[in-house]
Structure formats: structure tokens, C-alpha cells
Design an enzyme around this catalytic site. Structure first.
Site, short mmCIF file in Angstrom:
data_model
loop_
_atom_site.label_atom_id
_atom_site.label_comp_id
_atom_site.label_asym_id
_atom_site.label_seq_id
_atom_site.Cartn_x
_atom_site.Cartn_y
_atom_site.Cartn_z
N VAL A 50 1.07 -1.34 -0.48
CA VAL A 50 -0.26 0.19 0.06
C VAL A 50 1.11 1.25 -0.35
CG1 VAL A 50 -1.77 1.40 1.44
CG2 VAL A 50 -1.30 -1.25 1.08
N HIS A 51 1.30 2.79 -0.86
CA HIS A 51 2.03 3.06 -1.30
C HIS A 51 1.24 4.18 -1.36
CE1 HIS A 51 5.72 4.52 -3.07
NE2 HIS A 51 5.19 5.03 -3.21
N GLU A 53 0.88 7.78 -2.09
CA GLU A 53 1.34 9.22 -2.90
C GLU A 53 2.50 9.82 -2.53
OE1 GLU A 53 -0.94 11.77 -4.85
OE2 GLU A 53 0.13 12.23 -5.87
N CYS A 54 3.75 10.63 -3.25
CA CYS A 54 4.71 11.70 -2.89
C CYS A 54 5.64 11.70 -4.00
CB CYS A 54 5.85 10.65 -1.30
SG CYS A 54 7.26 11.63 -1.32
N CYS A 67 10.53 6.97 -0.71
CA CYS A 67 9.68 6.55 -1.25
C CYS A 67 9.56 6.00 -3.10
CB CYS A 67 8.54 8.08 -1.59
SG CYS A 67 7.84 8.64 0.44
N GLU A 92 -0.95 12.10 -0.72
CA GLU A 92 -0.20 12.99 -0.54
C GLU A 92 0.68 13.75 0.79
OE1 GLU A 92 3.17 14.70 -1.48
OE2 GLU A 92 2.68 14.07 -3.33
N ASP A 126 -0.33 12.53 11.28
CA ASP A 126 -0.47 11.44 9.95
C ASP A 126 -1.88 11.56 10.17
OD1 ASP A 126 -1.05 9.75 7.84
OD2 ASP A 126 1.17 8.02 9.35
N ARG A 128 -3.74 10.29 6.89
CA ARG A 128 -4.27 9.54 6.01
C ARG A 128 -5.85 8.53 6.52
NH1 ARG A 128 1.78 6.54 4.82
NH2 ARG A 128 1.88 7.08 6.67
N1 LIG Z 1 3.06 15.71 6.13
C1 LIG Z 1 4.58 15.13 5.31
N2 LIG Z 1 4.53 14.46 4.25
C2 LIG Z 1 5.72 13.30 4.47
C3 LIG Z 1 7.02 14.17 4.74
N3 LIG Z 1 7.81 13.35 4.15
C4 LIG Z 1 7.21 11.99 3.13
N4 LIG Z 1 6.30 12.20 3.69
C5 LIG Z 1 4.74 11.76 2.86
O1 LIG Z 1 4.97 10.27 3.81
C6 LIG Z 1 3.38 9.43 3.10
C7 LIG Z 1 4.75 8.43 2.71
O2 LIG Z 1 5.13 8.02 4.21
P1 LIG Z 1 5.71 7.09 5.29
O3 LIG Z 1 5.82 7.38 6.37
O4 LIG Z 1 6.88 7.48 4.79
O5 LIG Z 1 5.70 5.83 5.10
P2 LIG Z 1 4.66 4.75 5.21
O6 LIG Z 1 3.88 4.72 3.64
O7 LIG Z 1 3.88 5.25 6.17
O8 LIG Z 1 5.58 3.15 5.94
P3 LIG Z 1 6.11 2.15 4.86
O9 LIG Z 1 5.06 1.59 3.59
O10 LIG Z 1 7.02 1.54 5.66
O11 LIG Z 1 6.98 2.36 3.52
C8 LIG Z 1 3.89 10.40 1.56
O12 LIG Z 1 2.75 10.41 0.76
C9 LIG Z 1 4.73 11.05 1.35
O13 LIG Z 1 3.71 12.55 0.43
C10 LIG Z 1 6.96 14.90 5.33
O14 LIG Z 1 7.96 15.66 5.19
N5 LIG Z 1 5.66 15.25 5.43
ZN LIG Z 2 8.66 10.80 -0.39
#
Ligand SMILES: Nc1nc2c(ncn2[C@@H]2O[C@H](COP(=O)(O)OP(=O)(O)OP(=O)(O)O)[C@@H](O)[C@H]2O)c(=O)[nH]1
Ligand SMILES: [Zn+2]
Length: 196
Positions: A50-51, A53-54, A67, A92, A126, A128
């Protein structure tokens, strides 16, 4: 139901040909996709990611996060297995959107960590929402997954959607001088589990 399946088509990539399935969430007009390979509807556990968006990491080669590497690694692992599903969710900036992520990056440039920056902007750490996953999983008839993630909240979200997470597969993170603090904050404040 606010989520609508729209259409599927082939998506050839560097890692093989995926089937791309498009969904629309009428509650916020967001468009999400799932890339699948092989038959994921047979009831057997599906290798899944589950990805979130970044844009900066997935498409613009940013070294501030991990990411892009994780997206590539997910697609590669699925293609090596010959079967799996990658959910690309339009969340995002952990749900705050691209422009607010830029605001958060500016605060980070001035010393805040990722969580403090979100909070200074009036957001939770977070934001999401994974509820979109339920109808997508149901449409694809995915009942069990082997989930590639370090984030326990994603495991909980899939279980809440009625899916059996038979295994959590840790994802490797590429360290560099620009993402060191970001990765440390994920482990210390956001609950991500790291082996490396
Ligand atoms: N608000 C915010 N979002 C960020 C930042 N850096 C990355 N993101 C967002 O974080 C999201 C990715 O989440 P992560 O917390 O890196 O990883 P994860 O998806 O929870 O975990 P994994 O499945 O292990 O990769 C993407 O939507 C990115 O755009 C930041 O500094 N601030
Ligand atoms: Zn990222």
C-alpha cells in the site's frame, strides 16, 4: 457507495506488464490505482504494497524521503514473484496534500522534524485515511496479503478492511544525509518498525 471502479488496462513497466485498475472516490474526487500482476483473486495470500503518493519522492527524485526506492522495490518484488498488487493511494504528504507538504518542508528546513512541522501547520502527524482500501480489495477479491511495509498502521487498516495479513515483510530503506532525520522521526514518533 462513494468508491467506484472505473476501468482497467495494461501497464508495461521496466519490471514487466501490470494490469492497472482505476478507482474514483466520490467523497473527495480522488483517483486511485492498483497495479496487479497474475491472478490475485484466487483466495491465496497476495504479495501487496500500500503506497502513499509522494510526488517529490516517486516522480521528482527527492532524497528527503525513501518513497521512490520503496515504490520501485515494491514493483520489482511483485514482478519477481510473478503475482501481487500495489495500491497507489493519493494520500500525498501523509494526507495533508502537496502544497502543505512544501510548507512542512520549509519548517523542516528551519529545524522542525516531520511531526513538529505538521503540528505547527495545525495538522495531525499522520492524516491518512485508508477506508478507500475496502472497496478496492473487494473488487479485486483479495482476501489475504503478505504486506510489504514498516508501518503497523497499514497492517491494522487492512485488517479493519476484513483482510487477513498473513505476514508483514519489512521494506528496506535507503539512508542518505538528507533523509536521516526523517527516518529517525518515523521510528521514534510514528511507530515505523525498522530492522536496518
Ligand atoms: N506531511 C509530510 N508528509 C511526508 C513527509 N515526508 C514524506 N511524506 C509523505 O509520507 C507518505 C509516505 O509515508 P511514510 O511515513 O514515509 O511511509 P509509510 O508509507 O507510512 O510506511 P512504509 O509502508 O513502511 O513505507 C507519502 O504520502 C509522503 O508524501 C513530510 O516531511 N511531511
Ligand atoms: Zn516521499
Amino acid at each position: 457507495m462513494p468508491t467506484r471502479y472505473v476501468e482497467s488496462a495494461r501497464l508495461p513497466t521496466d519490471w514487466g506488464v501490470f494490469d492497472m485498475h482505476g478507482f474514483e472516490d466520490a467523497s473527495d474526487n480522488k483517483e486511485h490505482v492498483v497495479l496487479t500482476m497474475g491472478d490475485v483473486s484466487d483466495g491465496e495470500p497476495v504479495l501487496a504494497r500500500v503506497h502513499s503518493e509522494c510526488l517529490t519522492g516517486d516522480a521528482l527524485f527527492s532524497l528527503r524521503c525513501d518513497c521512490g526506492n520503496q515504490l520501485e522495490a515494491g514493483l520489482k518484488a511483485i514482478s519477481e514473484a510473478g503475482r501481487g498488487a500495489l495500491f497507489y493511494l493519493r494520500q500525498e504528504g501523509r494526507g495533508i496534500g502537496l502544497l502543505n507538504k512544501i510548507r512542512a518542508y520549509k519548517l523542516q528546513d528551519a529545524g522542525a522534524d516531520t511531526v513538529e512541522a505538521n503540528e505547527q501547520l495545525g495538522f495531525g502527524a499522520d492524516m491518512r485515511d485508508y477506508s478507500i482500501l475496502g472497496p478496492m480489495l473487494e473488487h479485486l477479491n483479495i482476501q489475504q496479503v503478505r504486506l510489504m511495509t514498516n508501518n503497523p498502521r497499514k497492517v491494522a487498516a487492512l485488517e479493519a478492511a476484513g483482510v487477513n495479513v498473513v505476514e508483514r515483510i519489512p521494506v528496506h530503506t535507503d539512508h542518505n544525509p538528507h533523509n536521516e532525520k526523517y527516518l529517525k522521526t518515523k521510528g521514534a514518533k510514528l511507530g515505523h518498525l525498522f530492522n536496518d
